[in-house]
Design a protein around this motif. Structure first.
Motif, PDB file in Angstrom:
ATOM      1  N   GLY A 271       0.696  -1.077   0.047  1.00  0.00           N
ATOM      2  CA  GLY A 271      -0.084  -0.047   0.078  1.00  0.00           C
ATOM      3  C   GLY A 271       0.978   1.150   0.055  1.00  0.00           C
ATOM      4  N   LEU A 272       1.996   1.236   0.678  1.00  0.00           N
ATOM      5  CA  LEU A 272       2.848   2.370   0.674  1.00  0.00           C
ATOM      6  C   LEU A 272       3.438   2.492  -0.662  1.00  0.00           C
ATOM      7  CD1 LEU A 272       4.594   4.419   2.173  1.00  0.00           C
ATOM      8  CD2 LEU A 272       6.232   2.760   2.962  1.00  0.00           C
ATOM      9  N   ILE A 273       4.003   1.504  -1.464  1.00  0.00           N
ATOM     10  CA  ILE A 273       4.433   1.702  -2.640  1.00  0.00           C
ATOM     11  C   ILE A 273       3.426   1.966  -3.568  1.00  0.00           C
ATOM     12  CG2 ILE A 273       5.238   0.232  -4.582  1.00  0.00           C
ATOM     13  CD1 ILE A 273       6.728  -1.660  -2.759  1.00  0.00           C
ATOM     14  N   PHE A 274       1.976   1.548  -3.513  1.00  0.00           N
ATOM     15  CA  PHE A 274       0.988   2.001  -4.227  1.00  0.00           C
ATOM     16  C   PHE A 274       0.783   3.744  -4.112  1.00  0.00           C
ATOM     17  CE2 PHE A 274      -1.634  -2.231  -4.783  1.00  0.00           C
ATOM     18  CZ  PHE A 274      -0.563  -2.639  -5.814  1.00  0.00           C
ATOM     19  N   SER A 275       0.700   4.128  -2.821  1.00  0.00           N
ATOM     20  CA  SER A 275       0.625   5.444  -2.790  1.00  0.00           C
ATOM     21  C   SER A 275       1.912   6.274  -2.747  1.00  0.00           C
ATOM     22  CB  SER A 275       0.092   5.696  -1.449  1.00  0.00           C
ATOM     23  OG  SER A 275       0.935   5.274  -0.274  1.00  0.00           O
ATOM     24  N   PHE A 276       3.092   5.950  -3.262  1.00  0.00           N
ATOM     25  CA  PHE A 276       4.337   6.614  -3.174  1.00  0.00           C
ATOM     26  C   PHE A 276       4.087   7.963  -4.024  1.00  0.00           C
ATOM     27  CE2 PHE A 276       8.521   7.517  -5.048  1.00  0.00           C
ATOM     28  CZ  PHE A 276       9.060   7.510  -3.666  1.00  0.00           C
ATOM     29  N   PRO A 277       3.590   7.979  -5.082  1.00  0.00           N
ATOM     30  CA  PRO A 277       3.165   9.261  -5.689  1.00  0.00           C
ATOM     31  C   PRO A 277       2.548  10.188  -5.214  1.00  0.00           C
ATOM     32  CG  PRO A 277       2.638   7.496  -7.340  1.00  0.00           C
ATOM     33  CD  PRO A 277       2.893   6.590  -5.992  1.00  0.00           C
ATOM     34  N   ASN A 278       1.483   9.736  -4.267  1.00  0.00           N
ATOM     35  CA  ASN A 278       0.798  10.803  -3.493  1.00  0.00           C
ATOM     36  C   ASN A 278       1.687  11.258  -2.396  1.00  0.00           C
ATOM     37  OD1 ASN A 278      -1.729  11.966  -2.160  1.00  0.00           O
ATOM     38  ND2 ASN A 278      -1.353  10.633  -0.665  1.00  0.00           N
ATOM     39  N   VAL A 279       2.382  10.510  -1.860  1.00  0.00           N
ATOM     40  CA  VAL A 279       3.314  10.840  -0.714  1.00  0.00           C
ATOM     41  C   VAL A 279       4.481  11.919  -1.111  1.00  0.00           C
ATOM     42  CG1 VAL A 279       5.220  10.039   0.714  1.00  0.00           C
ATOM     43  CG2 VAL A 279       3.102   8.823   0.709  1.00  0.00           C
ATOM     44  N   VAL A 280       5.042  11.590  -2.322  1.00  0.00           N
ATOM     45  CA  VAL A 280       6.066  12.534  -2.775  1.00  0.00           C
ATOM     46  C   VAL A 280       5.131  13.951  -3.389  1.00  0.00           C
ATOM     47  CG1 VAL A 280       7.417  12.918  -4.867  1.00  0.00           C
ATOM     48  CG2 VAL A 280       7.330  10.635  -3.864  1.00  0.00           C
ATOM     49  N   TYR A 281       3.880  13.878  -3.865  1.00  0.00           N
ATOM     50  CA  TYR A 281       3.170  15.107  -4.113  1.00  0.00           C
ATOM     51  C   TYR A 281       2.914  15.782  -3.036  1.00  0.00           C
ATOM     52  CZ  TYR A 281      -0.745  17.911  -5.860  1.00  0.00           C
ATOM     53  OH  TYR A 281      -1.378  19.111  -6.036  1.00  0.00           O
ATOM     54  N   GLN A 282       2.496  15.154  -1.938  1.00  0.00           N
ATOM     55  CA  GLN A 282       2.179  15.903  -0.668  1.00  0.00           C
ATOM     56  C   GLN A 282       3.465  16.615  -0.180  1.00  0.00           C
ATOM     57  OE1 GLN A 282      -0.876  16.631   0.120  1.00  0.00           O
ATOM     58  NE2 GLN A 282      -1.664  15.092  -1.031  1.00  0.00           N
ATOM     59  N   PHE A 283       4.642  15.979  -0.139  1.00  0.00           N
ATOM     60  CA  PHE A 283       5.973  16.574   0.163  1.00  0.00           C
ATOM     61  C   PHE A 283       6.233  17.741  -0.585  1.00  0.00           C
ATOM     62  CE2 PHE A 283      10.552  16.932  -0.854  1.00  0.00           C
ATOM     63  CZ  PHE A 283      10.939  17.263   0.566  1.00  0.00           C
ATOM     64  N   TRP A 284       6.079  17.749  -2.016  1.00  0.00           N
ATOM     65  CA  TRP A 284       6.374  18.919  -2.578  1.00  0.00           C
ATOM     66  C   TRP A 284       5.368  20.007  -2.715  1.00  0.00           C
ATOM     67  CZ3 TRP A 284      10.941  20.139  -4.850  1.00  0.00           C
ATOM     68  CH2 TRP A 284      11.778  19.101  -5.109  1.00  0.00           C
ATOM     69  N   LYS A 285       4.155  19.612  -2.210  1.00  0.00           N
ATOM     70  CA  LYS A 285       3.040  20.858  -1.885  1.00  0.00           C
ATOM     71  C   LYS A 285       3.458  21.461  -0.767  1.00  0.00           C
ATOM     72  CE  LYS A 285      -0.081  21.859  -3.955  1.00  0.00           C
ATOM     73  NZ  LYS A 285      -0.412  22.777  -4.990  1.00  0.00           N
ATOM     74  N   PHE A 286       3.912  20.801   0.253  1.00  0.00           N
ATOM     75  CA  PHE A 286       4.440  21.368   1.469  1.00  0.00           C
ATOM     76  C   PHE A 286       5.452  22.387   1.337  1.00  0.00           C
ATOM     77  CE2 PHE A 286       7.190  21.305   5.348  1.00  0.00           C
ATOM     78  CZ  PHE A 286       6.263  21.947   6.276  1.00  0.00           C
ATOM     79  N   ILE A 287       6.626  22.262   0.508  1.00  0.00           N
ATOM     80  CA  ILE A 287       7.669  23.061   0.272  1.00  0.00           C
ATOM     81  C   ILE A 287       7.299  23.793  -0.855  1.00  0.00           C
ATOM     82  CG2 ILE A 287       9.411  21.203   1.049  1.00  0.00           C
ATOM     83  CD1 ILE A 287      10.280  20.916  -1.484  1.00  0.00           C
ATOM     84  N   ALA A 288       6.320  23.943  -1.685  1.00  0.00           N
ATOM     85  CA  ALA A 288       5.870  24.705  -2.769  1.00  0.00           C
ATOM     86  C   ALA A 288       5.684  26.153  -2.281  1.00  0.00           C
ATOM     87  CB  ALA A 288       4.432  24.300  -3.274  1.00  0.00           C
ATOM     88  N   PRO A 289       5.254  26.341  -1.077  1.00  0.00           N
ATOM     89  CA  PRO A 289       5.577  28.172  -0.899  1.00  0.00           C
ATOM     90  C   PRO A 289       6.882  28.598  -0.747  1.00  0.00           C
ATOM     91  CG  PRO A 289       3.971  26.891   0.527  1.00  0.00           C
ATOM     92  CD  PRO A 289       4.599  25.901  -0.133  1.00  0.00           C
ATOM     93  N   ALA A 290       7.779  27.640  -0.592  1.00  0.00           N
ATOM     94  CA  ALA A 290       9.378  28.249  -0.395  1.00  0.00           C
ATOM     95  C   ALA A 290       9.895  28.182  -1.902  1.00  0.00           C
ATOM     96  CB  ALA A 290      10.159  27.283   0.351  1.00  0.00           C
TER      97      ALA A 290
END
Length: 232
Positions: free
Chosen positions: A89-108
């Motif tokens: 399940g973690l492997i399946f959701s890896f794109p979403n985890v990466v997307y959330q990480f980049w969205k968090f640092i997007a303001p910077a």
């Protein structure tokens, strides 16, 4: 009162509202929640197809290497199925985890950098999946063949099922993370920590660090899988 308002909503020169420390924490909390929701959905999907994942994919390398597996714990297979479902399940959701990480640092990020987030997520996911495929089709056959054939012929090599899956999953996830090094290098370069000069200067140190990392990520003391993982 004016100072409080200034602390809550400060505007930078481009007119964008800067987030306060507490707002950053709130944003981080929601990104973690979204990531966990994605992992939960991925785990549910994995559980629906758990029989195929176990029998058709994860046990296939054992059959090809003529390895005999045995369960030595009561309810061992039940706990194993849950573990596999969560990791898949973690492997399946890896794109979403990466997307959330980049969205968090997007303001910077600068405006011209934000438009690359989708491309970064796609490339990061591709690198991780490439590592998974490399581990499954290249590393695992060699690792299991070495483990099955090494030693005296008078001793039968029967693997405990939990140890076998520990090898399978650690090799797959380890290779997936190692294949993320291009993205890590890209990120460190963007924030000014890495540059070609530094990479040339510390090339020998990097080789030693890579060998140590490969030894940590690969299970047991099998030198074949460690070298195979270190090369990429």
């Amino acid at each position: 009162m004016a100072d409080d308002t200034k602390l809550l909503n400060e505007e930078n020169e481009s007119g964008e509202v800067e987030m306060t420390f507490l707002e950053h924490l709130e944003e981080l909390r929601w990104r973690i929640i979204y990531s966990l929701i994605g992992i939960l959905i991925g785990t549910i999907i994995a559980w629906v197809f758990i029989d195929f994942i176990i029998d058709g994919i994860l046990l296939l390398p054992a059959r090809q290497s003529h390895i005999k597996l045995q369960n030595l714990r009561p309810f061992g297979q039940l706990f194993l199925y849950f573990q596999v479902a969560i990791i898949v399940g973690l492997i399946f959701s890896f794109p979403n985890v990466v997307y959330q990480f980049w969205k968090f640092i997007a303001p910077a990020l600068k405006e011209n950098e934000k438009k690359y987030i989708t491309s970064i997520v796609i490339f990061t996911t591709f690198c991780f999946l490439a590592g998974v495929v490399f581990a499954y089709f290249v590393m695992l056959p060699l690792t299991l063949k070495f483990a099955a054939e090494f030693g005296s012929e008078a001793i039968e090599n029967n693997f405990a099922i939990d140890e076998y899956f520990s090898i399978i999953l650690s090799v797959i996830i380890g290779a997936g993370l190692v294949f993320e090094l291009p993205m890590l290098s890209f990120f460190l370069t963007k924030i000014g920590i890495l540059n070609p000069g530094i990479m040339r200067r510390y090339r020998r140190h990097a080789i030693v660090a890579i060998l140590i990392l490969a030894a940590i990520l690969t299970p047991g003391t099998d030198p074949v899988s460690q070298i195979i993982l270190a090369v990429p």
